[in-house]
Design an enzyme around this catalytic site. Structure first.
Site, PDB file in Angstrom:
ATOM      1  N   ASP A 254     -15.490  13.441   4.622  1.00 48.13           N
ATOM      2  CA  ASP A 254     -15.959  14.796   3.942  1.00 48.13           C
ATOM      3  C   ASP A 254     -16.438  14.652   2.624  1.00 48.13           C
ATOM      4  OD1 ASP A 254     -16.215  17.739   4.108  1.00 48.13           O
ATOM      5  OD2 ASP A 254     -14.217  18.090   4.369  1.00 48.13           O
TER       6      ASP A 254
ATOM      7  N   LYS B 261     -21.901  15.301  12.660  1.00 48.67           N
ATOM      8  CA  LYS B 261     -21.307  16.588  11.787  1.00 48.67           C
ATOM      9  C   LYS B 261     -22.390  17.497  11.876  1.00 48.67           C
ATOM     10  CE  LYS B 261     -18.747  17.669   7.625  1.00 48.67           C
ATOM     11  NZ  LYS B 261     -18.084  17.313   6.704  1.00 48.67           N
TER      12      LYS B 261
ATOM     13  N   ASP C 279     -12.871  17.021  -3.308  1.00 46.45           N
ATOM     14  CA  ASP C 279     -12.025  17.878  -1.899  1.00 46.45           C
ATOM     15  C   ASP C 279     -11.059  16.982  -1.562  1.00 46.45           C
ATOM     16  OD1 ASP C 279     -11.226  19.702  -0.536  1.00 46.45           O
ATOM     17  OD2 ASP C 279     -12.753  19.727   1.023  1.00 46.45           O
TER      18      ASP C 279
ATOM     19  N   VAL D 174     -17.715  18.932  14.148  1.00 40.78           N
ATOM     20  CA  VAL D 174     -18.004  17.491  14.396  1.00 40.78           C
ATOM     21  C   VAL D 174     -17.787  17.232  15.761  1.00 40.78           C
ATOM     22  CG1 VAL D 174     -16.914  15.346  13.827  1.00 40.78           C
ATOM     23  CG2 VAL D 174     -16.947  17.194  12.107  1.00 40.78           C
TER      24      VAL D 174
ATOM     25  N   ASN E  81      -8.271  15.249   4.073  1.00 38.88           N
ATOM     26  CA  ASN E  81      -9.657  14.542   4.370  1.00 38.88           C
ATOM     27  C   ASN E  81      -9.349  13.011   4.086  1.00 38.88           C
ATOM     28  OD1 ASN E  81     -11.498  16.382   4.798  1.00 38.88           O
ATOM     29  ND2 ASN E  81     -11.697  16.920   2.647  1.00 38.88           N
TER      30      ASN E  81
ATOM     31  N   SER F 123     -13.767  18.831  15.796  1.00 39.05           N
ATOM     32  CA  SER F 123     -13.155  19.847  15.031  1.00 39.05           C
ATOM     33  C   SER F 123     -14.396  20.936  14.680  1.00 39.05           C
ATOM     34  CB  SER F 123     -13.019  19.189  13.613  1.00 39.05           C
ATOM     35  OG  SER F 123     -13.149  19.732  12.425  1.00 39.05           O
ATOM     36  N   THR F 124     -13.614  22.165  14.322  1.00 39.87           N
ATOM     37  CA  THR F 124     -14.519  23.304  13.931  1.00 39.87           C
ATOM     38  C   THR F 124     -14.129  23.557  12.565  1.00 39.87           C
ATOM     39  OG1 THR F 124     -14.643  23.837  16.238  1.00 39.87           O
ATOM     40  CG2 THR F 124     -15.300  25.604  14.444  1.00 39.87           C
ATOM     41  N   GLY F 125     -14.896  23.297  11.380  1.00 40.17           N
ATOM     42  CA  GLY F 125     -14.290  23.591  10.073  1.00 40.17           C
ATOM     43  C   GLY F 125     -14.974  24.774   9.521  1.00 40.17           C
ATOM     44  N   LYS F 126     -14.643  24.879   8.363  1.00 37.77           N
ATOM     45  CA  LYS F 126     -15.388  25.955   7.616  1.00 37.77           C
ATOM     46  C   LYS F 126     -16.675  26.085   7.447  1.00 37.77           C
ATOM     47  CE  LYS F 126     -13.537  25.583   3.372  1.00 37.77           C
ATOM     48  NZ  LYS F 126     -12.804  24.119   3.782  1.00 37.77           N
TER      49      LYS F 126
ATOM     50  N   GLU G 197     -20.514   6.718  11.455  1.00 41.74           N
ATOM     51  CA  GLU G 197     -19.620   5.855  12.416  1.00 41.74           C
ATOM     52  C   GLU G 197     -18.378   6.826  12.999  1.00 41.74           C
ATOM     53  OE1 GLU G 197     -16.403   2.305  11.232  1.00 41.74           O
ATOM     54  OE2 GLU G 197     -17.862   2.993   9.608  1.00 41.74           O
TER      55      GLU G 197
HETATM   56  N1  LIG Z   1     -16.353   9.870  11.051  1.00 41.77           N
HETATM   57  C1  LIG Z   1     -15.779  10.583  11.898  1.00 41.77           C
HETATM   58  N2  LIG Z   1     -14.850   9.862  12.810  1.00 41.77           N
HETATM   59  C2  LIG Z   1     -14.096  10.643  13.311  1.00 41.77           C
HETATM   60  N3  LIG Z   1     -13.500  11.743  13.251  1.00 41.77           N
HETATM   61  C3  LIG Z   1     -14.253  12.602  12.352  1.00 41.77           C
HETATM   62  C4  LIG Z   1     -15.030  11.756  11.576  1.00 41.77           C
HETATM   63  N4  LIG Z   1     -15.750  12.861  10.421  1.00 41.77           N
HETATM   64  C5  LIG Z   1     -14.881  13.974  10.844  1.00 41.77           C
HETATM   65  N5  LIG Z   1     -14.192  13.724  11.623  1.00 41.77           N
HETATM   66  C6  LIG Z   1     -13.152  14.685  12.388  1.00 41.77           C
HETATM   67  O1  LIG Z   1     -13.471  15.930  11.780  1.00 41.77           O
HETATM   68  C7  LIG Z   1     -12.520  16.583  10.997  1.00 41.77           C
HETATM   69  C8  LIG Z   1     -13.430  17.474   9.955  1.00 41.77           C
HETATM   70  O2  LIG Z   1     -14.304  16.646   9.295  1.00 41.77           O
HETATM   71  P1  LIG Z   1     -14.541  16.943   7.686  1.00 41.77           P
HETATM   72  O3  LIG Z   1     -13.346  17.051   6.885  1.00 41.77           O
HETATM   73  O4  LIG Z   1     -15.668  15.974   7.453  1.00 41.77           O
HETATM   74  O5  LIG Z   1     -15.324  18.287   7.924  1.00 41.77           O
HETATM   75  P2  LIG Z   1     -14.702  19.805   7.349  1.00 41.77           P
HETATM   76  O6  LIG Z   1     -13.272  19.685   6.721  1.00 41.77           O
HETATM   77  O7  LIG Z   1     -14.669  20.517   8.675  1.00 41.77           O
HETATM   78  O8  LIG Z   1     -15.739  20.088   6.527  1.00 41.77           O
HETATM   79  P3  LIG Z   1     -16.080  21.536   5.854  1.00 41.77           P
HETATM   80  O9  LIG Z   1     -14.619  22.206   5.617  1.00 41.77           O
HETATM   81  O10 LIG Z   1     -16.779  21.210   4.721  1.00 41.77           O
HETATM   82  O11 LIG Z   1     -17.019  22.065   6.875  1.00 41.77           O
HETATM   83  C9  LIG Z   1     -11.803  15.495  10.659  1.00 41.77           C
HETATM   84  O12 LIG Z   1     -10.518  15.966  10.070  1.00 41.77           O
HETATM   85  C10 LIG Z   1     -11.670  14.567  11.571  1.00 41.77           C
HETATM   86  O13 LIG Z   1     -10.722  14.937  12.611  1.00 41.77           O
HETATM   87 MG   LIG Z   2     -12.324  18.139   5.760  1.00 40.35          MG
END
Ligand SMILES: Nc1ncnc2c1ncn2[C@@H]1O[C@H](COP(=O)(O)OP(=O)(O)OP(=O)(O)O)[C@@H](O)[C@H]1O
Ligand SMILES: [Mg+2]
Length: 259
Positions: free
Chosen positions: A207, A79, A191, A66, A196, A59-62, A147
């Site tokens: 998250d 992450k 959030d 990950v 999430n 995943s590429t978040g804001k 994990e």
């Molecule tokens: N422990 C985990 N195991 C499997 N997949 C995960 C895990 N943590 C995160 N992911 C994957 O990564 C995605 C994004 O994770 P997370 O919501 O923590 O970050 P984010 O929304 O990008 O955070 P931010 O927006 O604060 O940068 C999740 O929707 C999920 O698909």
């Molecule tokens: Mg998230």
């Protein structure tokens, strides 16, 4: 092979650290993710044998990217908070006001490192209280190792993209999570939404970087917002409870849903 020399360079550096890059998984990330600080942190984690292989981007978040990773045969999620592109102002709002982080300096790097440590600490509190969150394993600067929730290197789907028959049961599970997170772990997620929550054999909440303790000046405001998000999503799927009633059950504060 990737045709991009920067990406190739990172793949090589990571391989030199002794981290195996899993077959077919070029690390196709921009160089603002794997900057020098991040490479150093990865190096330390590899040296201590916390990470032995790294797989594809999940995943590429804001704020963060990950990745799938492994420690020997154990699946991991790592992450990585981006230092250059992190939403520094939004992060500051959640860190300033949290007594656990009162002493930190306010440079961009320090805020991002504190944020990573905060997510680790929040996950630890929740996990130790027996709540369904990924088990946090270690952190280093802007990298959090936890994990992996998924199978065959694919994360469990987010609640928003599954259509469960037992929506009501899941709804009550989410309310129990909000209550236990507040009462047993002393936290408000801040959030919480269908993005999430991951749906595997059971539901998991992820998250937790922005989660705050109840003494944070905005904690009750965040709690009201979380309850509102959850009710908005589930009101399309099942009978939902009154938001004020949930608020009172969680906090013990009578009939004060608006803050
Ligand atoms: N422990 C985990 N195991 C499997 N997949 C995960 C895990 N943590 C995160 N992911 C994957 O990564 C995605 C994004 O994770 P997370 O919501 O923590 O970050 P984010 O929304 O990008 O955070 P931010 O927006 O604060 O940068 C999740 O929707 C999920 O698909
Ligand atoms: Mg998230």
């Amino acid at each position: 092979m990737s045709g991009n020399s920067i990406e190739d360079g990172f793949d090589r550096k990571i391989a030199e650290m002794g981290i195996r890059i899993k077959d077919g998984n070029q690390l196709k990330v921009r160089d603002d993710v794997l900057d020098e600080i991040t490479l150093l942190s990865l190096h330390r984690l590899a040296h201590k044998k916390w990470i032995t292989a790294i797989g594809g981007s999940i995943s590429t978040g804001k704020e963060a990217n990950v990745f799938f990773a492994e420690r020997e045969s154990q699946d991991l999620a790592i992450k990585i908070y981006r230092i250059r592109t992190a939403n520094f102002n939004a992060m500051s709002e959640y860190i300033v006001g949290d007594r656990r982080f009162s002493g930190i300096r306010k440079t961009r790097k320090d805020i991002v490192f504190a944020w990573t440590r905060k997510e680790f600490s929040n996950l630890t509190r929740a996990y130790e209280a027996g709540l369904p969150v990924p088990k946090p394993l270690v952190w280093d600067r802007n990298i959090l190792v936890m994990e992996f929730l998924g199978c065959d290197e694919r994360p469990f789907p987010q609640l928003r993209s599954v259509h469960p028959e037992n929506a009501e049961e899941i709804y009550h599970g989410v309310l129990a999570f909000i209550r236990d997170l507040y009462q047993k772990a002393g936290l408000v997620h801040a959030d919480l939404s269908e993005y999430n929550i991951l749906m595997g054999d059971r539901m998991y909440v992820i998250d937790m970087g922005q989660a705050v303790t109840p003494d944070h000046p905005r904690a009750l405001h965040f709690l009201v917002r979380d309850i509102g998000n959850v009710n908005r999503f589930f009101s399309q799927k099942c009978q939902v409870r009154e938001e004020r009633e949930i608020f009172t059950e969680v906090t013990g504060i009578p009939q004060k849903a608006k803050t």
